[in-house]
Scaffold this motif. Structure first.
Motif, PDB file in Angstrom:
ATOM      1  N   TYR A 120      42.214  18.662  99.897  1.00 33.38           N
ATOM      2  CA  TYR A 120      41.443  19.785 100.423  1.00 33.38           C
ATOM      3  C   TYR A 120      42.279  20.593 101.408  1.00 33.38           C
ATOM      4  O   TYR A 120      42.278  21.825 101.373  1.00 33.38           O
ATOM      5  CB  TYR A 120      40.152  19.309 101.110  1.00 33.38           C
ATOM      6  CG  TYR A 120      39.372  20.463 101.678  1.00 33.38           C
ATOM      7  CD1 TYR A 120      38.442  21.139 100.905  1.00 33.38           C
ATOM      8  CD2 TYR A 120      39.613  20.943 102.972  1.00 33.38           C
ATOM      9  CE1 TYR A 120      37.764  22.237 101.391  1.00 33.38           C
ATOM     10  CE2 TYR A 120      38.950  22.048 103.466  1.00 33.38           C
ATOM     11  CZ  TYR A 120      38.023  22.688 102.674  1.00 33.38           C
ATOM     12  OH  TYR A 120      37.370  23.789 103.157  1.00 33.38           O
ATOM     13  N   VAL A 121      42.992  19.873 102.269  1.00 28.40           N
ATOM     14  CA  VAL A 121      43.764  20.564 103.310  1.00 28.40           C
ATOM     15  C   VAL A 121      44.837  21.461 102.675  1.00 28.40           C
ATOM     16  O   VAL A 121      45.096  22.560 103.172  1.00 28.40           O
ATOM     17  CB  VAL A 121      44.367  19.554 104.311  1.00 28.40           C
ATOM     18  CG1 VAL A 121      45.409  20.206 105.183  1.00 28.40           C
ATOM     19  CG2 VAL A 121      43.255  18.972 105.169  1.00 28.40           C
ATOM     20  N   VAL A 122      45.429  21.021 101.562  1.00 27.43           N
ATOM     21  CA  VAL A 122      46.400  21.888 100.878  1.00 27.43           C
ATOM     22  C   VAL A 122      45.710  23.202 100.478  1.00 27.43           C
ATOM     23  O   VAL A 122      46.233  24.289 100.704  1.00 27.43           O
ATOM     24  CB  VAL A 122      46.989  21.192  99.632  1.00 27.43           C
ATOM     25  CG1 VAL A 122      47.822  22.170  98.813  1.00 27.43           C
ATOM     26  CG2 VAL A 122      47.836  20.009 100.046  1.00 27.43           C
ATOM     27  N   GLY A 123      44.504  23.082  99.929  1.00 28.88           N
ATOM     28  CA  GLY A 123      43.737  24.275  99.584  1.00 28.88           C
ATOM     29  C   GLY A 123      43.403  25.096 100.816  1.00 28.88           C
ATOM     30  O   GLY A 123      43.523  26.328 100.805  1.00 28.88           O
ATOM     31  N   GLY A 124      42.994  24.412 101.885  1.00 27.89           N
ATOM     32  CA  GLY A 124      42.618  25.097 103.119  1.00 27.89           C
ATOM     33  C   GLY A 124      43.777  25.855 103.743  1.00 27.89           C
ATOM     34  O   GLY A 124      43.629  26.993 104.203  1.00 27.89           O
ATOM     35  N   LEU A 125      44.938  25.225 103.750  1.00 32.37           N
ATOM     36  CA  LEU A 125      46.117  25.884 104.310  1.00 32.37           C
ATOM     37  C   LEU A 125      46.519  27.060 103.414  1.00 32.37           C
ATOM     38  O   LEU A 125      46.960  28.104 103.899  1.00 32.37           O
ATOM     39  CB  LEU A 125      47.283  24.901 104.437  1.00 32.37           C
ATOM     40  CG  LEU A 125      47.084  23.782 105.461  1.00 32.37           C
ATOM     41  CD1 LEU A 125      48.214  22.759 105.367  1.00 32.37           C
ATOM     42  CD2 LEU A 125      47.014  24.335 106.876  1.00 32.37           C
ATOM     43  N   SER A 126      46.359  26.890 102.110  1.00 29.51           N
ATOM     44  CA  SER A 126      46.711  27.968 101.186  1.00 29.51           C
ATOM     45  C   SER A 126      45.818  29.178 101.405  1.00 29.51           C
ATOM     46  O   SER A 126      46.286  30.302 101.562  1.00 29.51           O
ATOM     47  CB  SER A 126      46.572  27.514  99.742  1.00 29.51           C
ATOM     48  OG  SER A 126      47.436  26.458  99.486  1.00 29.51           O
ATOM     49  N   ILE A 127      44.515  28.928 101.427  1.00 32.80           N
ATOM     50  CA  ILE A 127      43.575  30.042 101.514  1.00 32.80           C
ATOM     51  C   ILE A 127      43.705  30.751 102.856  1.00 32.80           C
ATOM     52  O   ILE A 127      43.443  31.947 102.968  1.00 32.80           O
ATOM     53  CB  ILE A 127      42.130  29.540 101.274  1.00 32.80           C
ATOM     54  CG1 ILE A 127      41.292  30.662 100.660  1.00 32.80           C
ATOM     55  CG2 ILE A 127      41.493  29.016 102.520  1.00 32.80           C
ATOM     56  CD1 ILE A 127      40.007  30.185 100.056  1.00 32.80           C
ATOM     57  N   SER A 128      44.129  30.020 103.882  1.00 32.58           N
ATOM     58  CA  SER A 128      44.278  30.643 105.188  1.00 32.58           C
ATOM     59  C   SER A 128      45.610  31.369 105.328  1.00 32.58           C
ATOM     60  O   SER A 128      45.893  31.950 106.376  1.00 32.58           O
ATOM     61  CB  SER A 128      44.156  29.583 106.287  1.00 32.58           C
ATOM     62  OG  SER A 128      42.986  28.836 106.087  1.00 32.58           O
TER      63      SER A 128
END
Lengths: 70, 571
Positions: free
Chosen positions: B341-349
């Motif tokens: 999830y954090v990979v996605g979160g860092l990407s989207i941010s």
């Protein structure tokens, strides 16, 4: 958050500040580039503003009981 | 004829029909075959490849390829493939068919060279995706699915009306860039596309339906509908200035709700509106850099948004709830899901070295250098909100904070991890090698995301937003609430309208029917023995006088003579 985490974040922040005042010293493509550490201030202030205004909107307008539509 | 089956959309729709013939065991694997075939076809067809056909008097271009359609086509095929891997454990035929047909519709839109092909695929998407909501089979989702379907029928109707009007006025049904003129035909088409793009105030179908769809259904939905509409906007409405302001408004609107909402899937659904806002805004700006930004952002969004949806769905699958109020403290139990999830979160941010960084910066810069500095600042506000809501708040209250989840966690199937792993890899890959994506964009711009300025900008924003979040995190603590949106108007209006137009009309007909039956009953009772009231001297109490065979004979003769006269008259 342990102390070490804060130290890491602080170090990264200092690095960005150093870069801003050395490499980017002459950078000027937007009016706000004249304000030192603009993006840091921006992030902090906007985050506060978002949380408080969202909280206000939630409380006054949009939040209802969980079974509101049933 | 064989060419017809090289159309990627057709491949998936044929696949949707074929998988119904196979057993439950084979189906999930077979599901994956069709997106792979579609991807191979997309990669091997040369630029400018066309397939034509005809319907009535219209010459149709069923498939037409160029850089832009290939970019979207490829990511849709890959999206369908990865979502198929994620849904590998799901055996329900209805959902498998509708998901594949839905993806087929999206690919059909992307490769449509004419507006009739486009609208047909557009409607296939709407119909197929509705089942992904209904398949949960609860009264709540039945109603939500119906609202979703009605909204999309309305949107499709607007688009179709615009297309017909356009074809009459312009004499052409080619999918092409439309000059910025607010003619009725153009307005109708724009409104129709705006529904699927979830442009506010036409966004409520999304935030209403996506959090209620089936586990795996939401993943498919987050990939196709809005991004297909973004593609059509890039094709047809690039440079329409109105879109800049609506896009910026969407970006902030979505953020506010993402900050307010306390349900993981609601947060991510509202966040789609915000992300699509960036793309809409860029399409409105319409410069080469902006359109590249919109296309790249749509591409990346499919990667990291579906990754995030997959991660929260995995938590939901395991813990049985998507309400953060009941979660918290899961980092020891679901560490891998957190990491993904954090990979996605860092990407989207838009954090450097992750996919979002290479496309979001493009959009924001396109606004800044296109002469829209205030819009640039609005988009930066939305960036802060993105990091705050889906980058920090959601994972904090799900995996950290106090542990509220008491029950046993259901083990997460390995296919879910594989799907998330593929997407996480893609997010990092594109973040580190931006040119892997840039070479497939429609325009040459020579844009380089990794400038010192850019990295300093994003890092400062991210760091200080984090600090502010840390101070304020108690304020964002989850609670159990329903969050109202503009759908309040029609959801609240529905009961009184139903009362006036359905219940009242029903009651009226009921009463008329009762009255007719009562009259008939009354007459038949009275005429059974008219002597009772024709002859006032009959003794009503005496059973014998109430019924007389002679009376019956007389009445029968009267009826018979009526019949004879009627037949004679007719002859």
């Amino acid at each position: 958050m342990k102390k070490i985490h804060w130290i890491i974040l602080g170090t990264i922040f200092i690095i960005t500040l150093v870069l801003e005042f050395t490499v980017l010293a002459g950078y000027d493509s937007h009016w706000w580039n004249a304000i030192p550490a603009f993006y840091a201030i921006f992030g902090f202030v906007i985050c506060y503003a978002l949380v408080y205004s969202a909280k206000f909107i939630a409380k006054k307008i949009v939040n209802r009981d969980i079974n509101y539509y049933d | 004829m064989i060419e017809f089956f090289t159309i990627p959309g057709v491949i998936l729709i044929v696949g949707a029909a074929l998988i119904s013939l196979f057993s439950e065991k084979v189906r999930p694997a077979l599901f994956l075959v069709f997106p792979i075939i579609a991807a191979v076809v997309i990669v091997t067809r040369p630029d400018g490849y066309t397939v034509t056909g005809s319907l009535l008097n219209y010459d149709l271009v069923l498939m037409q390829t160029d850089t832009l359609s290939d970019l979207f086509g490829l990511v849709f095929a890959l999206g369908a493939l990865v979502a198929g891997i994620y849904a590998y454990h799901m055996k329900e035929l209805g959902q498998q068919i509708s998901a594949l047909a839905y993806a087929g519709g999206a690919l059909g839109v992307v490769y449509a060279g004419d507006l009739l092909t486009l609208i047909i695929n557009w409607e296939i998407m709407a119909l197929a995706s509705t089942w992904l909501i209904w398949a949960r089979r609860t009264p709540e989702t039945d109603a939500a699915g119906m609202r979703y379907l009605i909204y999309h029928i309305l949107g499709g109707g607007l688009l179709f009306a615009g297309i017909l009007w356009h074809s009459v006025v312009e004499g052409s049904i080619t999918v092409e860039s439309i000059p910025m003129e607010y003619t009725p035909a153009n307005i109708l088409m724009l409104l129709g596309v705006a529904v699927n793009t979830a442009i506010i105030p036409l966004h409520t179908w999304l935030s209403d339906a996506y959090p209620k769809a089936t586990h795996t259904g939401t993943i498919f939905m987050s990939i196709f509908t809005t991004k297909t509409a973004v593609y059509v906007l890039i094709r047809m409405f690039a440079g329409w200035e109105l879109l800049i302001f609506f896009g910026a408004a969407m970006a902030v609107y979505g953020i506010y709700y993402a900050v307010i909402c306390k349900d993981m899937r609601e947060i991510l659904s509202y966040h789609i509106i915000s992300q699509v806002g960036y793309m809409v805004c860029a399409i409105g700006i319409g410069t080469d850099l902006a359109l590249n930004g919109a296309a790249a952002h749509a591409y990346n969004n499919i990667l990291y948004k579906s990754l995030m949806f997959m991660a929260v769905t995995a938590v939901m699958y395991s813990a049985g709830t998507s309400k953060m109020f009941h979660l918290g403290g899961l980092y020891k139990k679901l560490p891998w899901v957190l990491g993904l999830y954090v990979v996605g979160g860092l990407s989207i941010s838009g954090i450097p070295l992750f996919a979002g960084f290479i496309s979001k910066g493009m959009v924001i810069d396109a606004a800044g250098y296109g002469g829209y500095e205030s819009i640039m600042l609005v988009l930066l506000v939305a960036s802060v909100g993105t990091w705050l809501s889906v980058g920090l708040k959601l994972p904090y209250f799900t995996w950290f904070d106090k542990q509220k989840y008491e029950g046993e966690l259901k083990p997460i199937p390995v296919n879910m991890y594989i799907a998330m792993g593929i997407l996480a890899f893609a997010c990092i890959f594109y973040g580190v090698f931006p040119n892997a994506l840039y070479t497939f964009l429609p325009f040459e711009t020579g844009y380089d995301p990794y400038t010192v300025y850019h990295v300093v900008e994003i890092t400062q924003i991210a760091l200080l937003t984090f600090v502010a979040f840390w101070f304020l995190r108690k304020k964002l603590a989850p609670e159990l609430t329903t969050v109202l949106d503009l759908d309040w108007f029609y959801r609240k209006a529905a009961p009184p309208l139903r009362k006036v137009f359905v219940t009242r009309v029903d009651n009226f007909y009921d009463r008329v029917e009762d009255a007719i039956l009562a009259t008939a009953g009354f007459l038949s009772r009275k005429f059974k023995n008219p002597m009772l009231w024709l002859n006032p001297f009959t003794d009503k109490k005496n059973e014998a006088s109430r019924y007389s065979p002679s009376m019956e004979v007389v009445m029968s003769f009267i009826i018979l003579s009526f019949l004879v006269f009627a037949i004679a008259y007719l002859i």
